[in-house]
Design an enzyme around this catalytic site. Structure first.
Site, mmCIF file in Angstrom:
data_model
loop_
_atom_site.group_PDB
_atom_site.id
_atom_site.type_symbol
_atom_site.label_atom_id
_atom_site.label_comp_id
_atom_site.label_asym_id
_atom_site.label_seq_id
_atom_site.Cartn_x
_atom_site.Cartn_y
_atom_site.Cartn_z
ATOM 1 N N GLU A 294 0.884 -1.167 0.000
ATOM 2 C CA GLU A 294 0.000 0.000 0.000
ATOM 3 C C GLU A 294 0.917 1.211 0.000
ATOM 4 O OE1 GLU A 294 -1.584 3.114 0.498
ATOM 5 O OE2 GLU A 294 -1.808 2.670 2.617
ATOM 6 N N CYS A 328 -2.487 8.285 4.143
ATOM 7 C CA CYS A 328 -2.489 7.983 2.717
ATOM 8 C C CYS A 328 -3.865 8.245 2.112
ATOM 9 C CB CYS A 328 -2.051 6.540 2.471
ATOM 10 S SG CYS A 328 -2.977 5.319 3.397
#
Length: 522
Positions: A294, A328
């Site tokens: 990720e 994020c």
């Protein structure tokens, strides 16, 4: 209680309301307790050994840089190799432990973390600069991950009952999910408990053993988790705690022939480097290494003229500036239809100016960014933003003995500008004007990332088209683009946001296992 009943009973951990005086005082007491333990030395965990090294990673409080959180021993390549051998040895027995028994370790750890929730949160308030709500949500997510993945492993162990294979006369066919081997887990600093716990326990409950290399800015909270797993009796060598340099320890383990998988959360640049290094086959390697990555995002919110503009403005500010934009999933871009553009930016400016800045331990909404490097980089982006757009509010340093930056908003920014294309990972928001809602979606999609997004509208036809055309792994309608819940919002993104490995979803554990079909003639 049957396995199937246990699996279906998952409920997300509740968030604590700190406007209630009792809860606020409980957190203050936990912070005071943790502050009394500052400056301790923490060892590596390699199999049965606790190793103190001369080389150390010193964790400091980003909100008050005079305070040392702890001094954590630092692994080198020799110690990383020792940890690899310990993990390989432990794997031979751990892989044979029944799934239900492996899951019980996670259930026990979740229960203990629940009992000590404020203490875990207090460490993050001091080490990561989170306010009370952000830290509490981080701990709650860690508990959720352990509960959810434990149940998922039990479900997968009964896969032939819940998802039976097609019957074939004269054969007994079974599908089982077996572990991969030894994995390297590299979690980030921004969710230093939740993501660290989620990545590690997913691998472990699936029957793998782990080399855990925590983020160098938040190693103390990671050690607290490792100590908790030791407390619940997890066998030695299943989790090996080896903080160290990415260039030295990280690269060494990524290229190691016995590494079966790498689970990584962090920047695009580091994720791509890991992917490249892992793609090469080392001498003696007999598998293709699996990458679960990720890698961040450049997320945004689209607002059309039919939207609830007050709700949209609140979502834009919360998405951009929650935990100083260090997520994020943070909404660092907004695209507003021109007929309501001025009204929305006025609301965003008003809400942003209300954000109070100060020490996280005093529960200010806006705290510090994580370290000097981030501080310098974000301030550089703000200077770039001043050349690419019009400064609406913020734009500089904020007071305090730490890494404080004002929540900053730029308007009239071109969608192709640097501050709209590059991940800043700080409290910086860029806003662009769109002719209409379709152009706003096109502007949103103009990025190499694809993690989270939000679309604000009251028009059902537009919402339906947005659901099809907004290209990201997690799309939210009429709500902020941060705050994914385990089990409800499986989390992972497209393009340079990673491998779309949906953490907190029903297929996540499959990434840490391999399916074996056995067929027996009867």
């Amino acid at each position: 209680m049957s396995a199937v009943t246990k699996v279906s009973s998952f409920v997300n951990e509740a968030f604590v309301d700190f406007s209630v005086e009792e809860n606020r005082k409980a957190m203050e007491a936990a912070i005071a307790k943790v502050k009394g333990e500052l400056g301790k030395d923490y060892p590596l965990h390699i199999g049965a050994r606790k190793v103190m090294t001369e080389a150390r990673i010193v964790s400091i409080n980003p909100g008050d840089v005079n305070h040392v959180i702890g001094s954590v021993s630092k692994a080198d390549q020799a110690l990383a190799e020792e940890a690899m051998q310990a993990a390989l040895q432990a794997f031979e027995s751990w892989k044979k432990v029944p799934a239900r028994e492996r899951a019980e370790y996670l259930f026990k750890a979740a229960e203990l973390m629940r009992e000590r929730k404020h203490e875990f949160s207090a460490v993050m308030i001091l080490e990561a600069g989170k306010n009370y709500a952000e830290a509490d949500a981080d701990t709650a997510e860690a508990i959720d991950f352990m509960e959810f993945y434990a149940r998922e492993m039990i479900r997968l162990s009964h896969i032939n009952e819940t998802q039976p294979l097609t019957k074939v006369a004269g054969e007994d066919n079974n599908l089982t999910y077996i572990p991969l081997g030894v994995g390297v887990v590299i979690p980030p600093w921004n969710f230093p408990l939740a993501i660290c716990v989620g990545m590690t326990t997913a691998a472990v409950v699936a029957g793998n053993t782990v080399l855990l290399k925590p983020a160098s800015t938040t190693p103390v909270i990671a050690h607290k988790f490792v100590a908790l797993m030791e407390e619940v009796g997890l066998p030695e060598g299943v989790i090996n705690f080896i903080p160290g340099s990415g260039a030295e320890v990280g690269d060494y383990l990524t290229t190691h022939p016995k590494t079966r998988f790498i689970s990584f959360t962090g920047s695009k640049e580091v994720g791509l480097r890991i992917n490249k290094l892992a793609a090469d086959t080392a001498q003696g390697q007999i598998w293709i290494k699996r990458i679960i990555a990720e890698m961040g995002g450049k997320d945004g919110i689209v607002v059309d003229e039919t939207a609830d503009l007050e709700a949209a403005a609140q979502a834009i500010v919360a998405s951009a500036f929650g935990f100083q934009g260090q997520k994020c999933s943070a909404g660092s871009r907004a695209f507003i239809v021109e007929s309501v553009y001025d009204e929305v930016i006025e609301k965003v400016a008003e809400l942003t100016k209300q954000l109070a800045s100060g020490l996280p331990e005093n529960n200010y909404y806006t705290g510090p960014v994580i370290d000097q490097s981030s501080y310098d980089r974000i301030l550089q982006y703000i200077e770039i933003g001043k050349t690419e757009g019009r400064l609406l509010t913020g734009g500089g340093k904020a007071p305090g003995n730490g890494y404080y930056i004002e929540p900053t908003v730029f308007i009239d920014v071109d969608g192709s500008s640097r501050i709209m294309q590059e991940e800043i990972f700080g409290p910086v928001l860029g806003i662009s004007k769109a002719k209409n809602w379709k152009e706003a979606i096109a502007l949103y999609n103009n990025t190499e990332f694809g993690l989270t997004g939000a679309f604000f509208s009251s028009n059902e036809e537009r919402i339906a088209e947005a659901l099809d055309t907004v290209h990201c792994g997690n799309l939210y309608i009429n709500r902020k683009c941060t705050g994914a819940l385990v089990g409800a919002h499986p989390f992972g993104g497209f393009n340079m946001s990673g491998t779309d490995s949906k953490a907190g979803g029903h297929d996540y554990l499959l990434l840490f296992t391999q399916a074996k079909l056995t067929s027996r003639k009867i």
